[in-house]
Structure formats: C-alpha cells, structure tokens
Design a protein around this motif. Sequence first.
Motif, PDB file in Angstrom:
ATOM      1  N   UNK A  11       0.831  -1.209   0.000  1.00 13.77           N
ATOM      2  CA  UNK A  11       0.000   0.000   0.000  1.00 13.77           C
ATOM      3  C   UNK A  11       0.861   1.253   0.000  1.00 13.77           C
ATOM      4  N   UNK A  12       1.936   1.237   0.784  1.00 16.61           N
ATOM      5  CA  UNK A  12       2.827   2.396   0.853  1.00 16.61           C
ATOM      6  C   UNK A  12       3.390   2.719  -0.519  1.00 16.61           C
ATOM      7  N   UNK A  13       3.767   1.693  -1.263  1.00 14.35           N
ATOM      8  CA  UNK A  13       4.287   1.908  -2.607  1.00 14.35           C
ATOM      9  C   UNK A  13       3.239   2.491  -3.535  1.00 14.35           C
ATOM     10  N   UNK A  14       1.996   2.039  -3.413  1.00 21.69           N
ATOM     11  CA  UNK A  14       0.935   2.568  -4.265  1.00 21.69           C
ATOM     12  C   UNK A  14       0.607   4.011  -3.909  1.00 21.69           C
ATOM     13  N   UNK A  15       0.628   4.352  -2.604  1.00 22.17           N
ATOM     14  CA  UNK A  15       0.376   5.737  -2.184  1.00 22.17           C
ATOM     15  C   UNK A  15       1.444   6.670  -2.732  1.00 22.17           C
ATOM     16  N   UNK A  16       2.709   6.220  -2.658  1.00 20.76           N
ATOM     17  CA  UNK A  16       3.804   7.029  -3.191  1.00 20.76           C
ATOM     18  C   UNK A  16       3.656   7.210  -4.702  1.00 20.76           C
ATOM     19  N   UNK A  17       3.231   6.146  -5.377  1.00 16.91           N
ATOM     20  CA  UNK A  17       3.024   6.241  -6.825  1.00 16.91           C
ATOM     21  C   UNK A  17       1.924   7.232  -7.158  1.00 16.91           C
ATOM     22  N   UNK A  18       0.820   7.205  -6.400  1.00 13.31           N
ATOM     23  CA  UNK A  18      -0.279   8.133  -6.647  1.00 13.31           C
ATOM     24  C   UNK A  18       0.156   9.578  -6.440  1.00 13.31           C
ATOM     25  N   UNK A  19       0.893   9.821  -5.349  1.00 11.53           N
ATOM     26  CA  UNK A  19       1.389  11.180  -5.088  1.00 11.53           C
ATOM     27  C   UNK A  19       2.292  11.657  -6.221  1.00 11.53           C
ATOM     28  N   UNK A  20       3.177  10.785  -6.666  1.00 10.02           N
ATOM     29  CA  UNK A  20       4.093  11.169  -7.734  1.00 10.02           C
ATOM     30  C   UNK A  20       3.337  11.445  -9.031  1.00 10.02           C
ATOM     31  N   UNK A  21       2.307  10.658  -9.313  1.00 10.05           N
ATOM     32  CA  UNK A  21       1.504  10.886 -10.513  1.00 10.05           C
ATOM     33  C   UNK A  21       0.811  12.246 -10.453  1.00 10.05           C
ATOM     34  N   UNK A  22       0.301  12.614  -9.273  1.00  7.52           N
ATOM     35  CA  UNK A  22      -0.351  13.914  -9.121  1.00  7.52           C
ATOM     36  C   UNK A  22       0.662  15.034  -9.341  1.00  7.52           C
ATOM     37  N   UNK A  23       1.835  14.910  -8.734  1.00  6.97           N
ATOM     38  CA  UNK A  23       2.879  15.928  -8.892  1.00  6.97           C
ATOM     39  C   UNK A  23       3.285  16.056 -10.351  1.00  6.97           C
ATOM     40  N   UNK A  24       3.478  14.931 -11.020  1.00  4.90           N
ATOM     41  CA  UNK A  24       3.869  14.963 -12.433  1.00  4.90           C
ATOM     42  C   UNK A  24       2.779  15.579 -13.298  1.00  4.90           C
ATOM     43  N   UNK A  25       1.509  15.299 -12.976  1.00  4.20           N
ATOM     44  CA  UNK A  25       0.403  15.890 -13.725  1.00  4.20           C
ATOM     45  C   UNK A  25       0.390  17.404 -13.562  1.00  4.20           C
ATOM     46  N   UNK A  26       0.578  17.873 -12.329  1.00  6.73           N
ATOM     47  CA  UNK A  26       0.595  19.314 -12.076  1.00  6.73           C
ATOM     48  C   UNK A  26       1.748  19.991 -12.822  1.00  6.73           C
TER      49      UNK A  26
END
Length: 247
Positions: free
Chosen positions: A69-84
């Motif tokens: 789960x921790x890895x998926x949360x980090x991936x989601x955060x990174x995807x949001x940052x990259x999108x922004x």
Amino acid sequence: LVQKDDDTLVARAQARCWRRTWSYVLPKFMKVTGERPHPGMKILLLVKAQFHEAYGFSWIVQDIDPNYTLGDMARQRMEIIQTLKREGVFDLNKSLTIPKFAQRIAVISSQTAAGYGDFCNQLLNNEYGFQFTTRLFPAVMQGEQVEQTIIAALNKINDSIEEFDVVAIIRGGGATSDFSGLDTLELAENVANFPLPIITGIGHDRDECILDMISCVRVKTPTAAATWLIDNLIETLDEIEDFSRRS
C-alpha cells in the motif's frame, strides 16, 4: 473487496477479519502507511477461504502487507505531482506575491478546530496592535469530504475575491491518516490555479502533503501561519520607517 478497471467493477469478494486479528493487523498497517484502510486504497492481503452454510463463501483476512500500500500511495502522489508539472501549474501559486499589507484573510478551516481559534487569537493579540480581518469559510478537514468541501470554500472565496488579500488553509495536528484527503489531484489543481496566494498551516511534521508543495507559503501550524502574516506586516513597517528616516 473489489477490483476495478478505471471506474468499472471487475470483481467483488466478501472478506472478514476477526477482531483479535484486526487488533494487531491494523496498528501495524497504520504505523507503516500512516493511514487506515479506506475505500479506493490498494491493499495486499493474506487470506484463507471459508464457507459457511448460512453466510456463504468469504475470505478470512489474516494479515495485510503495508509496504504494498505504501508503494501505491507514493506512486499516486508522484503521478499527481507529475500531472501538475505537466499542466504547468505546480509553481503557479508560488509565483504570486503576498501583499505587503496583507490584512484581509480568508480562512478555510473547521469552525470547531482548536487550530482555527489559535490562528485568530494570534492575529488578534499581536503585540504590535496590527488589525486583521478574518472570514471563515468552513470545510471538513479530515475524512472523505475534505476535497469537496475545501474546493467549495475556494469557490465561495473566488466569488468575492476582491475582499481578500490572502487565503489561509489551516488545521491543527492529528493522525497522519487524517491528511489523506489533502492529496488529491482535483484539490491540488484548484489550489495551484487559485488567483490569490495561499498559506497552508496544516499541522503535521512527518511529510509534506501536496498542498504544502504547491501553496505560496507553507508553515507547520495554524499559529505559525498567523505569525507569518504578523511578520509580513512587521517587515512592511520596518521598510516604511526606513524610508521615513531617509527622507
């Protein structure tokens, strides 16, 4: 338990966890991830199959792997940052300048939060006698309604934007799990594109949330947000006195 492909439900299965098992599985999971399991979260379970004549088939949860789960949360955060960043808005609010006489403050917080009271008291009782006006735009600051209520508050502020110099998004401390609602793409896009500078005083030390990363000014607590605004006026006063001495 559900499996989805985008928003389409692919599979569903009933799962149960006995209280005794949950009493040690949950603390271990939260210690690593900082969050409680909630709808939409990806988890990796160790289960065993059980069939009951009255209740049918179900999976009995024996353990949860928090690292998955921790890895998926980090991936989601990174995807949001990259999108922004791809949208060109990641540093947009940071590029705004807070007025030297920033005294009209739109506050987004829970009305009953101790942090909101601390923020207002710090502004009201400043030793310089500076006058601030604050207007609260209530929002839910933890749980599933965080995103929609903060966005609604921003929309209301935008309707009377000429009445304010800056926006403060504040809340006191709490469990790390309470901050998950602050890390969503739609909320981040609204904050990043907001036409007034935003100060965040979210009240946590463990990690920056995405709002901290994109706001104009990030401080640790509501009290620190108020102190920053007071210091901003002190700096302005010093400049005026310096100009006066020169003249």
